[in-house]
Write a protein that holds these residues in place. Structure first.
Motif, PDB file in Angstrom:
ATOM      1  N   ARG A 257       0.839  -1.211   0.000  1.00 23.93           N
ATOM      2  CA  ARG A 257       0.000   0.000   0.000  1.00 23.93           C
ATOM      3  C   ARG A 257       0.872   1.259   0.000  1.00 23.93           C
ATOM      4  NH1 ARG A 257      -3.011  -3.180   3.474  1.00 23.93           N
ATOM      5  NH2 ARG A 257      -2.074  -2.204   5.308  1.00 23.93           N
ATOM      6  N   ALA A 258       1.924   1.255   0.816  1.00 24.23           N
ATOM      7  CA  ALA A 258       2.819   2.418   0.873  1.00 24.23           C
ATOM      8  C   ALA A 258       3.519   2.626  -0.463  1.00 24.23           C
ATOM      9  CB  ALA A 258       3.848   2.233   1.993  1.00 24.23           C
ATOM     10  N   PHE A 259       3.971   1.543  -1.074  1.00 27.64           N
ATOM     11  CA  PHE A 259       4.648   1.624  -2.368  1.00 27.64           C
ATOM     12  C   PHE A 259       3.701   2.197  -3.417  1.00 27.64           C
ATOM     13  CE2 PHE A 259       6.344   0.198  -6.386  1.00 27.64           C
ATOM     14  CZ  PHE A 259       7.715   0.311  -6.224  1.00 27.64           C
ATOM     15  N   LYS A 260       2.477   1.701  -3.444  1.00 27.43           N
ATOM     16  CA  LYS A 260       1.497   2.167  -4.430  1.00 27.43           C
ATOM     17  C   LYS A 260       1.156   3.633  -4.200  1.00 27.43           C
ATOM     18  CE  LYS A 260      -2.707   0.971  -6.818  1.00 27.43           C
ATOM     19  NZ  LYS A 260      -3.710  -0.041  -7.047  1.00 27.43           N
ATOM     20  N   ARG A 261       1.083   4.059  -2.949  1.00 30.78           N
ATOM     21  CA  ARG A 261       0.791   5.453  -2.636  1.00 30.78           C
ATOM     22  C   ARG A 261       1.898   6.376  -3.185  1.00 30.78           C
ATOM     23  NH1 ARG A 261      -0.435   4.731   2.408  1.00 30.78           N
ATOM     24  NH2 ARG A 261       1.677   5.040   3.184  1.00 30.78           N
ATOM     25  N   ILE A 262       3.152   5.918  -3.122  1.00 30.72           N
ATOM     26  CA  ILE A 262       4.282   6.726  -3.584  1.00 30.72           C
ATOM     27  C   ILE A 262       4.432   6.691  -5.111  1.00 30.72           C
ATOM     28  CG2 ILE A 262       6.806   7.004  -3.493  1.00 30.72           C
ATOM     29  CD1 ILE A 262       5.522   7.692  -0.833  1.00 30.72           C
ATOM     30  N   PHE A 263       4.378   5.495  -5.693  1.00 31.67           N
ATOM     31  CA  PHE A 263       4.694   5.333  -7.112  1.00 31.67           C
ATOM     32  C   PHE A 263       3.484   5.158  -8.025  1.00 31.67           C
ATOM     33  CE2 PHE A 263       8.617   3.863  -4.965  1.00 31.67           C
ATOM     34  CZ  PHE A 263       9.462   4.847  -5.455  1.00 31.67           C
ATOM     35  N   GLY A 264       2.296   4.976  -7.462  1.00 31.04           N
ATOM     36  CA  GLY A 264       1.091   4.870  -8.275  1.00 31.04           C
ATOM     37  C   GLY A 264       0.802   3.481  -8.815  1.00 31.04           C
TER      38      GLY A 264
END
Length: 104
Positions: free
Chosen positions: A83-90
């Motif tokens: 979730r954190a990765f997706k929030r940063i990189f889309g």
């Protein structure tokens, strides 16, 4: 501030937090956060997250497994890391790894 940056880089895979850095530097966490933001323009918490995600991106590009990447950058919970990765990189780590980003 340079010492704080060094600590963050050295301890990315561990239980890194503003509080843990503050105690290592013998500062109050609120004071340290304020000092870091005044000097860099970025909150210490955001800096830690950004450095973790930059390292995660490098590891994903190298073909590491997502669970191993999450652990390597200090996340015990793989879904939380995703979730954190997706929030940063889309995109999710899996999507990132399988896309052209992973080949860069």
């Amino acid at each position: 501030v340079s010492g704080i940056r060094r600590l963050v880089q050295e301890q990315l895979s561990g239980r890194l937090s503003v509080g843990s850095i503050a105690s290592q530097c013998h500062y109050n966490a609120v004071y340290l956060s304020r000092l870091f933001k005044e000097e860099t323009g970025v909150s210490l918490q955001d800096y830690i997250i950004r450095k973790r995600m930059e390292k995660a991106r490098e590891l994903l590009c190298a073909g590491e497994k997502i669970g191993d990447v999450a652990a390597a950058v200090g996340y015990e919970n793989c879904p939380h890391f995703s979730r954190a990765f997706k929030r940063i990189f889309g995109v999710s780590p899996k999507q990132y790894q399988s896309s052209s980003h992973g080949a860069e």
